[in-house]
Enzyme design. Structure first.
Site, PDB file in Angstrom:
ATOM      1  N   ARG A  21     -77.401 -57.434  -9.902  1.00 36.10           N
ATOM      2  CA  ARG A  21     -78.174 -57.809 -11.097  1.00 36.10           C
ATOM      3  C   ARG A  21     -79.386 -58.671 -10.762  1.00 36.10           C
ATOM      4  O   ARG A  21     -80.495 -58.403 -11.259  1.00 36.10           O
ATOM      5  CB  ARG A  21     -77.261 -58.495 -12.113  1.00 36.10           C
ATOM      6  CG  ARG A  21     -76.302 -57.556 -12.821  1.00 36.10           C
ATOM      7  CD  ARG A  21     -75.409 -58.308 -13.786  1.00 36.10           C
ATOM      8  NE  ARG A  21     -74.609 -59.316 -13.101  1.00 36.10           N
ATOM      9  CZ  ARG A  21     -73.970 -60.311 -13.697  1.00 36.10           C
ATOM     10  NH1 ARG A  21     -74.031 -60.442 -15.016  1.00 36.10           N
ATOM     11  NH2 ARG A  21     -73.247 -61.169 -13.014  1.00 36.10           N
ATOM     12  N   ASN A  39     -73.433 -56.508 -16.431  1.00 33.97           N
ATOM     13  CA  ASN A  39     -72.184 -55.950 -15.916  1.00 33.97           C
ATOM     14  C   ASN A  39     -71.340 -55.473 -17.084  1.00 33.97           C
ATOM     15  O   ASN A  39     -71.256 -56.149 -18.118  1.00 33.97           O
ATOM     16  CB  ASN A  39     -71.373 -57.015 -15.158  1.00 33.97           C
ATOM     17  CG  ASN A  39     -71.826 -57.187 -13.728  1.00 33.97           C
ATOM     18  OD1 ASN A  39     -72.584 -56.386 -13.208  1.00 33.97           O
ATOM     19  ND2 ASN A  39     -71.359 -58.243 -13.083  1.00 33.97           N
TER      20      ASN A  39
END
Length: 764
Positions: A21, A39
């Site tokens: 990320r 996520n």
């Protein structure tokens, strides 16, 4: 003007807990892309909005520059109407019911963290739990998904302001590194004696090093469990460890601080160096250099050492003050599962370790070290565990949700979903309570973290295996019994992506056959859904059942009395003259007169019998010892002819008769030929009979693909000779690389065989 577009992406693979990320965030910032990333229980999802050429550049760089631990398996992209995002943000993780995401294995300390560990100016100087998104514990601390700190064993450690700042900053290497910590807020090391009394020292690690230098044995808590550790140069300490652990001769693994040290003590190829230095940090079997001061008791009767490099910060600190080679063996009593719970370790290892170097970061799932050899420039995994698990294997076809429970020895289990197979970490031999408990824990843990509810359970045909009994008690699942050696062949087929029929050669110690006998020297023709036994080594009695495995001299008597009738084996062999006369007579009676004989075609027992005949080993203290030492004995730098054998082909399955081989081998022995030469001729014989067997089968079937599986093919000398012979005659040969050739791989074979059966029934 370029058109503004919005693209939604769903990314599957190992993309959580690996810095994916923040990588996406920083990539978006550098390109001026707007949107979000988060996520989910299904992987990583993101939306990017911007001009089309820029988004194309974003996609290219995302694939090419992904973090080192990331593994992108699949990207699904959907074009949407623009919504005019103002910036790019990282959203909070999403929960949900349909959980499925891939997880990263535990990985070795990265170069950046190692540099910080050694920097006196860094706030994590000499901190044994330094990590970042590129390294550290993963699988062993995860309780559930998504992979967030609250669902790991780090949940109880509240981050200090400095660590929290790193954790929250997408530009930082520790952004959302779930085990992130420092000396002010994270786990701490402690040194205890065998009575659970803490040592009041400023630096427990430095004190532990002092104790190791004095010859003490320590239990050291690692990523996946405890190790038993001592100075590998100290013969006395190694002998004491062997005595206390009740491990008479099985080699110990060792750890060395760096490649320079490894090359000082071992012969190292480029491929072996690559394996040693990889993020997985397996134990690699290396040739030991003559003159190395590593105590011979570390690996008695063995030309190799099992070597690994440090993979945790604590390991690096143990080498800080002059120690060069450490024995680093599994922290357990011989045969038990590796200890990983502090209280149980203190109780169960108290009689072995003098001191305990422990810490207060819990291990959620025990995971032993992995072991590999290099064959033809590729890793050949002998034990698949830390560093490899839980990465999936890609299957050549879609399968149902299946649980395969493996065998009794070197157990692993396998869960499948779609085209993925998830093999568990190495469990061990299910002959004692601790390993059975580890097995049940692994079943529960893998099902939970991958959200797989099996509809089918596959197990070994052997009626007495504990794993099979476990499977038969799973009432809600369809049950599929799988023949042991068919599973071996299928596991090698699956890891090589094969769908066509093959000639399968399965050589191992034992497996329950469909005729009720003990198989282990088998030739098959077939695939996942069907197989035919085409040939096998001829049957001989297994005198005393398990006793014949522990005492190879029994197999020597069995082969000679069965295949050379009328001979007096004790007259031929000085080794058998030392056997108690009553025991020898009893075994001969079991071989020749027993009303109901237990018969075996095992190649493993063949190696045992020959090892006994050559005086290599009359009794063993660990599985495969006689065969391993026989391989170590055999000359490798000579071109010797094999012994004779015949293949009787009047009916299927054909029978490979070994009487001529034993006749010639005994003659060589009586003529006092060097045992090293006889061992080399024996290995060549086994390679020859595999080759001739496959040649005859190809003549009948036209099949040119040969699959080699079973623990006997961990013997590099035999494997090399066999592959060379087959390839020279135009066969395509498939061997194991990612999955153990031994029983650690049969759960994969069980799963794909069961999966093929389900597919066949549904298509019918």
């Amino acid at each position: 003007m370029p058109k503004t577009v919005r693209i939604h992406m769903h990314i599957k693979g190992v993309v959580q807990g690996v810095g994916f990320r923040p990588f996406v965030y920083n990539l978006a910032q550098s390109l001026g892309v707007k949107g979000w990333v988060n996520n989910t229980v299904r992987g990583v999802e993101l939306e990017i909005e911007g001009e089309e050429p820029v988004l194309l550049k974003f996609s290219e760089r995302m694939n090419e520059e992904a973090p080192p631990l990331a593994l992108i398996e699949e990207i699904t992209a959907t074009r949407l109407a623009p919504v005019n995002y103002e910036n790019f943000v990282i959203k909070d993780s999403e929960g949900g019911e349909e959980k499925f995401t891939l997880l990263s294995p535990d990985t070795a300390t990265c170069p950046q963290c190692l540099e910080e560990l050694k920097d006196p100016e860094n706030r994590r100087y000499r901190y044994p739990f330094i990590n970042c998104t590129n390294c550290g514990p993963r699988f062993t601390i995860i309780k559930d998904v998504p992979y967030d700190r609250s669902l790991t064993t780090m949940a109880g450690f509240l981050m200090c302001p400095d660590c929290q700042r790193e954790y929250d900053d997408p530009r930082d290497r520790r952004f959302h590194a779930q085990p992130n910590a420092c000396p002010a807020c994270g786990p701490q090391v402690s040194l205890l004696d065998g009575q659970d009394r803490p040592s009041e020292v400023k630096d427990p690690v430095a004190e532990a090093v002092t104790l190791l230098k004095k010859g003490h044995i320590l239990a050291v808590k690692g990523l996946g469990g405890y190790h038993l550790v001592c100075d590998a140069f100290n013969s006395s300490a190694v002998q004491v460890l062997r005595s206390r652990k009740n491990r008479e001769a099985k080699p110990f693994a060792v750890m060395m601080p760096d490649m320079e040290t490894v090359k000082k003590h071992c012969l190292v190829s480029r491929e072996e160096e690559t394996a040693l230095s990889s993020q997985r940090r397996p134990i690699v079997l290396l040739g030991k250099k003559a003159g190395s001061p590593v105590a011979p008791e570390v690996a008695p009767g063995n030309r190799c050492l099992g070597v690994m490099l440090p993979y945790s910060p604590l390991h690096y600190l143990l080498f800080d003050q002059g120690l060069e080679v450490l024995v680093m063996t599994s922290g357990n009593k011989s045969g038990d599962a590796i200890e990983y719970v502090d209280r149980e370790a203190l109780t169960n290892l108290r009689d072995i370790a003098d001191f305990f170097l422990s810490h207060n970061r819990d291990i959620h799932i025990r995971t032993d070290d992995s072991v590999v050899r290099i064959f033809r420039g590729k890793e050949m995994v002998l034990r698949r565990s830390r560093g490899y698990v839980p990465l999936p294997l890609k299957l050549p076809f879609q399968v149902d949700n299946i649980l395969a429970v493996g065998g009794e020895l070197k157990n692993t289990l396998c869960l499948t979903k779609g085209s993925r197979a998830f093999l568990s970490q190495h469990i061990g031999d299910l002959e004692n309570l601790s390993n059975m408990q580890a097995f049940e824990q692994a079943v529960e843990h893998l099902q939970k973290v991958f959200n797989i509810r099996p509809r089918v359970v596959a197990y070994d045909l052997h009626p007495d295996y504990l794993s099979s009994k476990f499977a038969q008690e799973m009432g809600k699942c369809a049950q599929v019994a799988v023949q042991h050696h068919h599973a071996h062949v299928a596991s090698c087929m699956a890891e090589n992506g094969l769908m066509e029929e093959v000639i399968g050669v399965a050589f191992d110690g034992s497996g329950y056959g469909t005729d009720g006998n003990i198989w282990g020297g088998e030739f098959f023709v077939g695939s996942y859904g069907n197989f035919a036994r085409w040939a096998h080594l001829e049957y001989v009695p297994l005198p005393g059942g398990p006793a014949a495995i522990r005492q190879p001299w029994r197999m020597a008597v069995s082969y000679l009395s069965t295949l050379l009738p009328g001979s007096m084996p004790e007259r031929f062999l000085p080794e058998l003259q030392n056997i108690d006369g009553q025991k020898l007579a009893m075994v001969k009676g079991l071989v020749t007169h027993a009303h109901k004989k237990l018969l075996t075609s095992s190649a493993g027992r063949l190696f045992d019998g020959v090892a006994a005949l050559l005086g290599v080993r009359q009794e063993i203290s660990y599985e495969g010892q006689a065969a391993i030492e026989l391989e170590q004995l055999a000359l490798t730098d000579v071109n010797v002819p094999g012994y004779s054998f015949t293949i009787k082909k009047d009916t299927l399955p054909w029978k490979i008769e070994l009487g001529p081989m034993f006749d010639e081998l005994i003659a060589d022995r009586l003529n006092k030929y060097p045992v090293e030469m006889i061992a080399a001729r024996f290995h060549k014989t086994v390679a020859d009979l595999i080759f001739i067997g496959c040649m005859n089968i190809r003549k009948e079937t036209g099949i040119k693909g040969v699959v080699l599986s079973g623990g006997v093919f961990q013997n590099i000398l035999l494997l090399s000779q066999t592959v060379q012979l087959l390839e020279r005659e135009g066969f395509t040969v498939y061997t194991h690389s990612k999955v153990p050739a031994n029983d650690g791989g049969i759960s994969l074979g069980q799963a794909v065989i069961a999966g093929a059966g389900v597919r066949k029934r549904r298509n019918f």
